[in-house]
Enzyme design. Structure first.
Site, short mmCIF file in Angstrom:
data_model
loop_
_atom_site.label_atom_id
_atom_site.label_comp_id
_atom_site.label_asym_id
_atom_site.label_seq_id
_atom_site.Cartn_x
_atom_site.Cartn_y
_atom_site.Cartn_z
N CYS A 78 -19.72 37.15 30.11
CA CYS A 78 -20.44 38.37 30.51
C CYS A 78 -21.11 38.93 29.25
O CYS A 78 -20.42 39.31 28.31
CB CYS A 78 -19.48 39.40 31.10
SG CYS A 78 -20.28 40.97 31.54
N HIS A 164 -26.24 29.93 36.17
CA HIS A 164 -27.43 30.73 36.50
C HIS A 164 -28.50 29.85 37.13
O HIS A 164 -28.71 28.72 36.68
CB HIS A 164 -28.00 31.37 35.23
CG HIS A 164 -27.15 32.49 34.70
ND1 HIS A 164 -27.35 33.81 35.06
CD2 HIS A 164 -26.08 32.49 33.88
CE1 HIS A 164 -26.44 34.56 34.46
NE2 HIS A 164 -25.66 33.79 33.74
N GLU A 213 -26.16 39.12 40.91
CA GLU A 213 -25.02 38.51 40.22
C GLU A 213 -23.97 37.91 41.17
O GLU A 213 -23.62 38.53 42.19
CB GLU A 213 -24.32 39.53 39.32
CG GLU A 213 -25.10 39.89 38.08
CD GLU A 213 -24.22 40.54 37.04
OE1 GLU A 213 -23.02 40.19 36.97
OE2 GLU A 213 -24.72 41.39 36.29
N CYS A 222 -28.15 42.15 33.45
CA CYS A 222 -27.22 41.01 33.32
C CYS A 222 -27.54 40.34 32.00
O CYS A 222 -28.64 39.80 31.83
CB CYS A 222 -27.41 40.04 34.48
SG CYS A 222 -26.31 38.61 34.42
N GLY A 225 -27.70 36.64 32.24
CA GLY A 225 -28.90 36.37 33.04
C GLY A 225 -30.17 36.48 32.22
O GLY A 225 -31.10 35.67 32.38
N1 LIG Z 1 -21.52 37.96 37.54
C1 LIG Z 1 -21.31 37.07 36.38
C2 LIG Z 1 -20.37 37.73 35.35
C3 LIG Z 1 -20.97 38.96 34.69
C4 LIG Z 1 -22.26 38.63 33.99
C5 LIG Z 1 -23.16 39.81 33.64
N2 LIG Z 1 -22.69 41.11 33.99
C6 LIG Z 1 -23.59 39.74 32.19
O1 LIG Z 1 -23.88 40.78 31.57
O2 LIG Z 1 -23.71 38.58 31.67
C7 LIG Z 1 -20.72 35.75 36.87
O3 LIG Z 1 -20.11 35.74 37.94
O4 LIG Z 1 -20.88 34.75 36.15
#
Ligand SMILES: N[C@H](CCC[C@H](N)C(=O)O)C(=O)O
Length: 279
Positions: A78, A164, A213, A222, A225
């Site tokens: 994250c 991703h 997400e 994100c 992301g």
């Molecule tokens: N939803 C993401 C985790 C949080 C990523 C996001 N909040 C960031 O800042 O990278 C996943 O399931 O891989």
């Protein structure tokens, strides 16, 4: 603190918000259902992800960083949370360092607290091989085509430790995030589901981005992301090395020097309030 209570800190990275728990000075052992409850914006504190700070026994890192989505799933990485992690451990006096090596489920990342208070993170080297994303495909491609929600969609697939898919759109404001996001998140080509980015290229050094997400739905930002989108844009020859990523919650600075190199992410991390959780 009474039994069944936990001290927490509410934080955000450009609007991607977190409940952060110190798992060093208190025992944190939450079920998936308890994580979901804490993340609930009506019955709990409310957050996109819950982050747990743990001691790390090895030499290579000072802490372990565990990440849980709002649906209770534990995940590998994250980016916005990593910046908040650095701010938290420093402000809480858990470290005096401003360069902080942290172990995550997808490996080591290094957090750098900058003099201006922003945090720069080495997010590691992006991974493109389908089996490592994971993504079901006969061969590795720059763009993949799949039928999603009744229409043929092209996207790049890349792992930043977490999976991703990145689509290019002409206007993020009108992109079908609510339809293609969940449909792609749960597509059988992604056996561990996927985060879905919608990227609008404004220039070789600037993009707009919205992200649906995995496990949390669309968020205001994100971090992984943003890294994945820049990497996807670079491998398609659309972007240069240093890119400003404009997300609904704010901007991130992303740098990638190409294949085999790590992605660098720089941005803010804010503490909003502290409280006591009753489990
Ligand atoms: N939803 C993401 C985790 C949080 C990523 C996001 N909040 C960031 O800042 O990278 C996943 O399931 O891989």
């Amino acid at each position: 603190m009474a039994a069944g209570e936990l001290l927490f800190t509410k934080m955000h990275g450009i609007g991607n918000d977190f409940v952060v728990l110190d798992g060093i000075n208190q025992v944190v052992n939450l079920s998936s259902a308890q994580v979901q409850r804490i993340a609930d914006r009506h019955f709990g504190v409310g957050c996109d992800q819950l982050l747990v700070v743990e001691a790390y026994p090895g030499e290579e890192a000072d802490f372990r960083y565990r990440i849980f989505n709002a649906d209770g799933s534990e995940v590998e990485q994250c980016g916005n949370g990593a910046r908040c992690f650095a701010r938290f451990v420093y402000d809480q006096g858990l470290t005096q360092k401003t360069t902080i090596p942290v172990m995550t489920a997808s490996g080591l990342i290094v957090l750098n607290i900058q003099p201006n208070g922003q945090v720069m993170v080495n997010m590691g080297v992006p991974e493109f091989s389908p089996e490592r994303i994971p993504f079901i495909s006969e061969r590795q491609q720059t763009l993949y085509n799949r039928e999603i929600a009744g229409e043929w969609v092209s996207f790049s697939a890349v792992s930043m430790g977490n999976p991703h898919a990145v689509l290019q759109v002409t206007d993020v404001d009108t992109a079908p995030v609510g339809v293609l996001g969940p449909a792609l998140e749960h597509h059988p080509s992604f056996p561990r589901r996927v985060n879905v980015g919608f990227m609008q290229v404004l220039g070789r050094d600037r993009i707009r981005l919205r992200v649906f997400e995995r496990g949390s739905g669309e968020t205001l930002a994100c971090g992984t992301g943003a890294c994945a989108a820049v990497v996807a844009g670079c491998i398609q020859g659309l972007l240069d090395t240093q890119v400003t990523v404009a997300l609904p919650g704010g901007d991130l600075q992303i740098r990638w020097d190409g294949e085999g190199q790590p992605v660098w992410m720089t941005g803010p991390a804010e503490t909003v309030f502290r409280g006591t959780l009753r489990l």
